[in-house]
Each structure stands twice: as C-alpha cells, then as structure tokens.
Design an enzyme around this catalytic site. Structure first.
Site, PDB file in Angstrom:
ATOM      1  N   HIS A 230      11.854  -0.741  13.414  1.00 16.98           N
ATOM      2  CA  HIS A 230      10.182  -0.407  13.191  1.00 16.98           C
ATOM      3  C   HIS A 230       9.489  -1.604  13.957  1.00 16.98           C
ATOM      4  CE1 HIS A 230      10.106   2.171   9.307  1.00 16.98           C
ATOM      5  NE2 HIS A 230      10.919   2.632  10.161  1.00 16.98           N
TER       6      HIS A 230
ATOM      7  N   TYR B 229       0.992   0.478   3.801  1.00 15.51           N
ATOM      8  CA  TYR B 229       0.482  -0.320   2.717  1.00 15.51           C
ATOM      9  C   TYR B 229      -1.050   0.138   2.583  1.00 15.51           C
ATOM     10  CZ  TYR B 229       4.470  -3.471   3.357  1.00 15.51           C
ATOM     11  OH  TYR B 229       5.712  -4.025   3.418  1.00 15.51           O
TER      12      TYR B 229
ATOM     13  N   PRO C 229       6.888  -8.364  -3.965  1.00  9.39           N
ATOM     14  CA  PRO C 229       7.672  -7.639  -3.108  1.00  9.39           C
ATOM     15  C   PRO C 229       6.734  -7.395  -1.898  1.00  9.39           C
ATOM     16  CG  PRO C 229       7.304  -6.082  -4.860  1.00  9.39           C
ATOM     17  CD  PRO C 229       7.019  -7.616  -5.475  1.00  9.39           C
TER      18      PRO C 229
ATOM     19  N   LYS D  27       9.815 -10.190   1.634  1.00  7.57           N
ATOM     20  CA  LYS D  27      10.169 -11.236   1.793  1.00  7.57           C
ATOM     21  C   LYS D  27      11.450 -11.760   0.895  1.00  7.57           C
ATOM     22  CE  LYS D  27       7.835 -11.862   5.459  1.00  7.57           C
ATOM     23  NZ  LYS D  27       8.782 -11.535   6.411  1.00  7.57           N
TER      24      LYS D  27
ATOM     25  N   TYR E 213       5.591 -11.213   9.333  1.00  6.06           N
ATOM     26  CA  TYR E 213       5.795 -10.150   8.645  1.00  6.06           C
ATOM     27  C   TYR E 213       7.450  -9.953   9.395  1.00  6.06           C
ATOM     28  CZ  TYR E 213       6.411  -5.328   6.583  1.00  6.06           C
ATOM     29  OH  TYR E 213       6.699  -4.218   5.923  1.00  6.06           O
TER      30      TYR E 213
END
Length: 389
Positions: free
Chosen positions: A72, A200, A292, A296, A384
């Site tokens: 991704h 998200y 979550p 991580k 990220y």
C-alpha cells in the site's frame, strides 16, 4: 533443561526473536500458555512496516508475505463526505505491507518447527527466578509436572497480562497509562474490500475504519461505547452503522455479508519503564500498549525484537554487553514516538463523550490542515510507514 535464552510467550514477537536467534546459532525455548491453534485463532491488525518486513526476511520467514501481501502506497482520510489521500511513496519512498498478523504468526511457527526449535505449549504457573542475578531460571508446569529451564537471559514476550512485567519489583517500575472512553467493534467478513487502501473516517457518529486482509476478506471497525457487548450488534446493525460513517460514494459500493468473526476491543495507551531488569527483558505488549489507530502494536513489538536480538547477537558473538545494556533506552525512545503518533491519530479521528463543539471544530481544522499541508502529510507518512530503528 539448559538454554541460552528463555522466551516467555509464543506470539509473533516471541517467535520472531526465537527464529532470529536460531539463525545465528543462539539456542532458545519458547513457553506459551495456550495451544498453537488458540494463538493462530487470534485476529489482529495486519499493516506491516518495512522494518518488520526486513526482520521477517532476516528470519527467513518472508516468502509467503511477499507472494500474498499487498503493498500500500498510501491511505485515505475521510471526514463527512470529504476524503483525501496521504501518499506514502511521495513523502517517504516507502510503502506498508498489508498481511495479517495471524499469517505472520503462522509463518513463524512453520519456520520454528522446521528448524526443530523447542516450544512448550499449555504451560502454567510460570515463575521467573533470579532475573537480577547472573544465573536466572524459569519454572513452569505442563500437565501437572514441574519443569525448569536454566538460561543466560529471559525475554518476556507474554503480553499485557503476563507475568514478566510483574516480575520487576513494583518500586522499580514506573507505569504510564491512558484509557480511552470508547472501544472498537470489529467484524471479519468474506467480502471484497470497499477500497484497495485503508480508509480512516471521522464522522459525527464516531470513527470507522475500512481495512482488508486480501481480495475477499475484510476487517471493518466502528467506534462503539465501552459498555457495548457483541450481543448488542447484529450483522445488519453493524453494516447499517458502518455505511453511515463512510463517504456516500464509498458506502454506495460497499459489499456486505455475514460476519465470520466479531469482537469489541477497548483502547489503551500504556508504557512501563524500564524494559529491562537484570537479565529479564520486556518485549511488545508486556511493556507497552498502543490504541490500534495507525497499526503500531505489532510493529512496535518488532522494533523491541530488533534491539534485543541485535544486543544478544552482539553479546554472544563478540562478548560485548553494550547492546543489551542500551536495550531499554533504545526501545523506549522509539516506543514513545509510536505512542505519540497513535495518541495523536486517535485523538484526531474519534469522537469523545465530553467533546465540545469547539473541540469538534478543532478536529476538522486539523484534518483540513493535514489535507492542504505537504509538511504535515510528510510527518504523518513518516510515522505511519515506521520511524527508523
């Protein structure tokens, strides 16, 4: 029995450490309180940083990941019907890999078994002895029979509720914790993903996350009350609520289906210091928990394994204790950065019970700033995909 490293916990961090050590000729035993099937039935996140991918490659456990994992290059952030993309490749040159934690664990078990490395399942009454001496050992029972393992070092990879952290005297530990006033209701469904990349979503109704495991297996989440139970949420109720928390164009193409797994997870931020006491080293959830948001948990456990593995390797190969002496400081330095990112992202995307109108407007302002500011996007992308070890 005698071994060099006793590893308490047969989850991915304990197995990864064992496999890395084995490939350097360092003996270990893994002690797991449940069965292998039980461990492999646990459903967890599956977004892997490149640091973890590199460790799996070094452990000889990355072939299936590379064959079946999804690369991704970005992620989608939604608020209301607005949506924008954070481009990982543009800002960092690095993707993340979507590959389920269950599959990581399965690959590690296969490698451990192929190498003939010892694993004891269904262990009970585990006690760590002499961790503050040069001659530590671990006792445990299996089927009512007491066993003893003498070792040089002990790695506590046994999670938040394990015995490793509690072995460190309370007056030597300092613990930091934030409990969030909501949970995540998640379902696993054999349906095609609504988006190739994760979504998200911040909405007035609460947070939602659209994730995936493969082309016909999805993991979807919604923010829920900490007082909710699984029985409160039928599949139809979940899908109805989930659609309301996606941008309209995404909701229109969502494919629904029966859930094959459903659970509610509380959210917590937690860190204990130090992560070493004598010859006992804490790894992963035994030392720290992250919400979550941002995926991580497993990745931070992997960074602990990186520091501990290299410290132990250096000790056995050169006699130097520099790496193991620096373990706690090095691991905690990265842990706190991951905690900050998970806290920030959680604060940005969720609705809090005591949130004022002003607070909600600040969230939207922050999201719009992130949408329009390349420097902010770069900072998010760097965190990220994973900060360097």
């Amino acid at each position: 029995m005698r071994t060099q490293v006793a590893i308490i916990g047969g989850g991915p961090s304990g197995l990864l450490l064992a496999q890395l050590l084995q490939r350097r000729g360092i003996d270990s035993i893994v002690l797991e309180r449940k069965t292998k099937d039980y461990v492999l039935a646990r459903i967890r996140a599956g977004v892997l940083e490149q640091g973890l991918v590199g460790l799996l490659e070094e452990a000889g456990c990355a072939d299936r990941l590379h064959a079946e994992g999804f690369s991704h290059d970005g992620t989608l952030i939604a608020y209301g019907d607005e949506m924008f993309r954070i481009d990982f490749k543009e800002h960092t040159g690095t993707p993340v890999i979507v590959y389920g934690q269950t599959e990581v664990t399965r690959d590690l078990y296969e490698a451990r078994e192929k190498a003939g490395g010892p694993i004891a399942f269904n262990v009970e009454d585990v006690v760590i002895h002499g961790a503050d001496t040069d001659t530590p050992h671990v006792t445990y029972t299996v089927d009512g029979t007491t066993q003893r393992v003498d070792c040089d070092f002990i790695a506590g990879c046994d999670g938040f509720h394990g015995i490793s952290r509690k072995t460190i005297p309370a007056d030597l530990r300092r613990e930091y914790e934030k409990v969030y006033p909501f949970g995540w209701l998640g379902i696993l469904s054999e349906t095609p993903p609504v988006s190739h990349e994760l979504i998200y979503s911040n909405t007035p109704r609460g947070f939602a996350l659209a994730s995936m495991r493969n082309e016909n297996l999805c993991r979807y989440y919604i923010q829920c009350s900490v007082d909710d139970s699984i029985e409160d949420w039928s599949d139809d109720a979940f899908w109805d609520e989930f659609k309301k928390r996606l941008p309209a164009d995404m909701a229109a193409k969502l494919v629904t289906g029966p859930s094959i797994e459903k659970s509610i997870a509380p959210l917590r931020s937690f860190v204990t210091e130090p992560m070493r006491w004598g010859r006992l080293f804490l790894c992963g959830d035994a030392a720290h928990i992250v919400p979550p948001t941002g995926a991580k948990g497993l990745n931070t456990a992997a960074s602990d394994v990186h520091y501990l593995y290299n410290g132990l390797r250096e000790f056995y190969e050169t006699g130097s204790a520099d790496g193991i002496d620096a373990y706690s400081a090095n691991a905690l330095s990265r842990v706190w950065k991951a905690e900050r990112f998970s806290w920030w992202f959680s604060s940005l995307m969720h609705r809090y019970p005591d949130q004022s109108d002003f607070d909600q407007r600040m969230q939207i302002a922050e999201l719009e700033f992130l949408r329009s500011n390349k420097a902010a996007q770069k900072a998010m992308a760097e965190n990220y995909v994973g900060l360097p070890y």
